[in-house]
Design an enzyme around this catalytic site. Structure first.
Site, PDB file in Angstrom:
ATOM      1  N   THR A  31      22.278  10.565 -11.678  1.00  0.00           N
ATOM      2  CA  THR A  31      23.641  10.764 -11.185  1.00  0.00           C
ATOM      3  C   THR A  31      24.245   9.414 -10.855  1.00  0.00           C
ATOM      4  O   THR A  31      23.696   8.652 -10.072  1.00  0.00           O
ATOM      5  CB  THR A  31      23.628  11.699  -9.957  1.00  0.00           C
ATOM      6  OG1 THR A  31      23.294  13.013 -10.406  1.00  0.00           O
ATOM      7  CG2 THR A  31      24.974  11.733  -9.258  1.00  0.00           C
ATOM      8  N   HIS A 181      18.227  22.209 -15.280  1.00  0.00           N
ATOM      9  CA  HIS A 181      17.816  21.556 -14.026  1.00  0.00           C
ATOM     10  C   HIS A 181      17.336  22.627 -13.047  1.00  0.00           C
ATOM     11  O   HIS A 181      18.136  23.299 -12.401  1.00  0.00           O
ATOM     12  CB  HIS A 181      18.994  20.792 -13.440  1.00  0.00           C
ATOM     13  CG  HIS A 181      18.631  19.809 -12.365  1.00  0.00           C
ATOM     14  ND1 HIS A 181      17.399  19.787 -11.756  1.00  0.00           N
ATOM     15  CD2 HIS A 181      19.338  18.797 -11.792  1.00  0.00           C
ATOM     16  CE1 HIS A 181      17.371  18.806 -10.846  1.00  0.00           C
ATOM     17  NE2 HIS A 181      18.535  18.192 -10.864  1.00  0.00           N
ATOM     18  N   ASN A 184      14.551  19.847  -7.661  1.00  0.00           N
ATOM     19  CA  ASN A 184      15.257  19.130  -6.587  1.00  0.00           C
ATOM     20  C   ASN A 184      16.130  19.975  -5.669  1.00  0.00           C
ATOM     21  O   ASN A 184      17.127  19.496  -5.121  1.00  0.00           O
ATOM     22  CB  ASN A 184      16.085  17.982  -7.182  1.00  0.00           C
ATOM     23  CG  ASN A 184      15.189  16.861  -7.674  1.00  0.00           C
ATOM     24  OD1 ASN A 184      14.009  16.818  -7.324  1.00  0.00           O
ATOM     25  ND2 ASN A 184      15.730  15.964  -8.480  1.00  0.00           N
ATOM     26  N   TYR A 186      18.188  22.474  -6.095  1.00  0.00           N
ATOM     27  CA  TYR A 186      19.491  23.014  -6.490  1.00  0.00           C
ATOM     28  C   TYR A 186      19.359  24.525  -6.754  1.00  0.00           C
ATOM     29  O   TYR A 186      18.323  25.111  -6.442  1.00  0.00           O
ATOM     30  CB  TYR A 186      20.050  22.216  -7.675  1.00  0.00           C
ATOM     31  CG  TYR A 186      20.303  20.769  -7.285  1.00  0.00           C
ATOM     32  CD1 TYR A 186      21.263  20.465  -6.314  1.00  0.00           C
ATOM     33  CD2 TYR A 186      19.562  19.718  -7.812  1.00  0.00           C
ATOM     34  CE1 TYR A 186      21.485  19.148  -5.908  1.00  0.00           C
ATOM     35  CE2 TYR A 186      19.779  18.398  -7.409  1.00  0.00           C
ATOM     36  CZ  TYR A 186      20.746  18.120  -6.461  1.00  0.00           C
ATOM     37  OH  TYR A 186      20.950  16.829  -6.048  1.00  0.00           O
ATOM     38  N   ASN A 241      16.275  17.884  -1.124  1.00  0.00           N
ATOM     39  CA  ASN A 241      17.450  18.651  -0.696  1.00  0.00           C
ATOM     40  C   ASN A 241      17.089  19.792   0.246  1.00  0.00           C
ATOM     41  O   ASN A 241      17.727  20.848   0.233  1.00  0.00           O
ATOM     42  CB  ASN A 241      18.255  19.135  -1.907  1.00  0.00           C
ATOM     43  CG  ASN A 241      19.047  18.000  -2.533  1.00  0.00           C
ATOM     44  OD1 ASN A 241      19.681  17.221  -1.833  1.00  0.00           O
ATOM     45  ND2 ASN A 241      18.984  17.872  -3.841  1.00  0.00           N
TER      46      ASN A 241
HETATM   47  C1  8OZ Z   1      20.737  11.690  -6.591  1.00  0.00           C
HETATM   48  C2  8OZ Z   1      22.062  11.784  -6.201  1.00  0.00           C
HETATM   49  C3  8OZ Z   1      22.822  12.865  -6.606  1.00  0.00           C
HETATM   50  C4  8OZ Z   1      22.252  13.852  -7.381  1.00  0.00           C
HETATM   51  C5  8OZ Z   1      18.895  15.208  -8.420  1.00  0.00           C
HETATM   52  C6  8OZ Z   1      21.005  15.408  -9.576  1.00  0.00           C
HETATM   53  O1  8OZ Z   1      18.314  14.893  -7.400  1.00  0.00           O
HETATM   54  C7  8OZ Z   1      20.315  14.809  -8.616  1.00  0.00           C
HETATM   55  C8  8OZ Z   1      20.906  13.759  -7.772  1.00  0.00           C
HETATM   56  C9  8OZ Z   1      20.166  12.662  -7.375  1.00  0.00           C
HETATM   57  O2  8OZ Z   1      18.356  15.906  -9.278  1.00  0.00           O
END
Ligand code: 8OZ
Length: 368
Positions: A31, A181, A184, A186, A241
């Site tokens: 990103t 994806h 992480n 999401y 996250n």
């Molecule tokens: C860092 C900053 C923003 C997004 C991920 C898409 O961690 C990201 C991400 C990483 O997979």
């Protein structure tokens, strides 16, 4: 013993799904927040950046939202509008002109967002109304993330459909493949993990139920563009996250085993805590890795020596490098030569202009 010449398997060709790659070095999705914030359209500057890195065996482009609701960071690109497809076409044309190949990472952030980034200032959505202890990157700086709204069960088919259309758009934009994806913390990972999924319907509770959304997305994307153009990214050992999982072995083992049935292009694994230290090649990582039979891309703070060893020793088919690709557009050549690597400037990682983006020199330019 590590091999130090370009005879090492790391530098040898490999097939991945439909793609023939000249080496086993992937550019990890990064990103960089340099698309237009309002339209999510990639620019000529993005095309120049990726074209500089076209020597990678495979470029996996940055996480890209499948819908306006899937957005969680300012200035990230999308793949849900005709203008975005046209912007990405600039990028894939530029990479292909330099001899490269490219996959697009399909992204829905779920709760990792903020009303400022959502259509109509809505609350971000998630499997359950569990508030993360996180801040969101908005155009006005970092803001506390609120408690998300739990998705209704009848909203899920629409999100699966967004993934399907995004995959079709990615192919229309000239990408060779897509990467789902599912890492992480999401949206897909929020469904998988018991810390973020408290649902009592068919999408919560048992591991099979928590994985239902992932496999519905995969069925849709594979049905649209074919399994040999689809990869997936997982981060079973990462609490990234703020997505907690009480038993990663129980949650991820059946998922990885079932992925084998899909004959995907690849599985891309973040080994350990995202951007954290590599956990070593034993323990649960070895167990999970051993379950997967197809092409395996290893990722997470690999050094040159680790990558040569991982591919040479059969741990991985490819290794993805992230941050080293930021400051070294010619990373493949530097690894081949065992040349020194430039260090990236973290102040220009996210947002801004060409500085810290397209102005890192190649080795030849730096020493000329
Ligand atoms: C860092 C900053 C923003 C997004 C991920 C898409 O961690 C990201 C991400 C990483 O997979």
């Amino acid at each position: 013993m590590t091999q130090s010449t370009d005879a090492a398997p790391l530098f040898q060709p490999v097939t991945v799904g439909r793609m023939s790659l000249p080496n086993r070095i992937a550019m990890a999705p990064l990103t960089r927040s340099r698309a237009d914030n309002v339209t999510g359209v990639p620019t000529a500057m993005n095309a120049a950046y990726y074209a500089q890195r076209a020597d990678a065996g495979l470029i996996i482009a940055e996480a890209t939202q499948i819908s306006p609701q899937g957005k969680g960071y300012a200035y990230t690109p999308g793949i849900h509008s005709a203008e975005q497809v046209a912007g990405w076409r600039l990028v894939t044309d530029a990479v292909r002109a330099k001899g490269g190949r490219m996959a697009l990472q399909l992204w829905h952030v779920g709760r990792v967002s903020h009303p400022d980034l959502q259509p109509g200032g809505a609350l971000p959505v998630a499997p359950s109304a569990v508030k993360p202890t996180l801040k969101a990157f908005t155009t006005e700086g970092f803001k506390d993330i609120p408690t998300p709204r739990a998705l209704e069960i009848d909203e899920l088919p629409g999100i699966v459909e967004d993934y399907r259309i995004a995959a079709r758009n990615a192919v229309a934009a000239g990408f060779d493949a897509v990467e789902v994806h599912a890492a992480n913390g999401y949206l897909i990972d929020q469904f998988l993990r018991d810390g973020t999924n408290q649902r009592t319907d068919a999408y919560g509770g048992s591991v099979a139920n928590r994985a239902r959304f992932l496999f519905e997305v995969l069925d849709a994307v594979v049905g649209e563009i074919g399994a040999d153009r689809v990869g997936i990214r997982l981060s079973p050992l990462s609490p990234s996250n703020d997505a907690q999982e009480s038993d990663p072995q129980a949650a991820y083992s059946p998922v990885i085993e079932r992925l084998n049935d899909y004959k995907l292009a690849y599985l891309h694994m973040i080994e350990g805590v995202t951007r954290g230290p590599h956990p070593g090649f034993g323990g649960l990582l070895a167990e999970l890795r051993g379950l997967y039979k197809g092409r395996y891309i290893a990722n997470n703070v690999y050094t040159r020596a680790m990558a040569i060893e991982a591919v040479g020793g059969g741990h991985a088919d490819l290794v993805a490098f992230g941050r080293p690709f930021i400051a070294n557009p010619d990373l493949v050549e530097r690894l081949r030569l065992d040349a020194p690597l430039a260090e990236p400037d973290s102040k220009t990682f996210y947002g801004g202009d060409a500085r810290g983006y397209t102005d890192y020199p190649t080795l030849g330019a730096a020493t000329a």
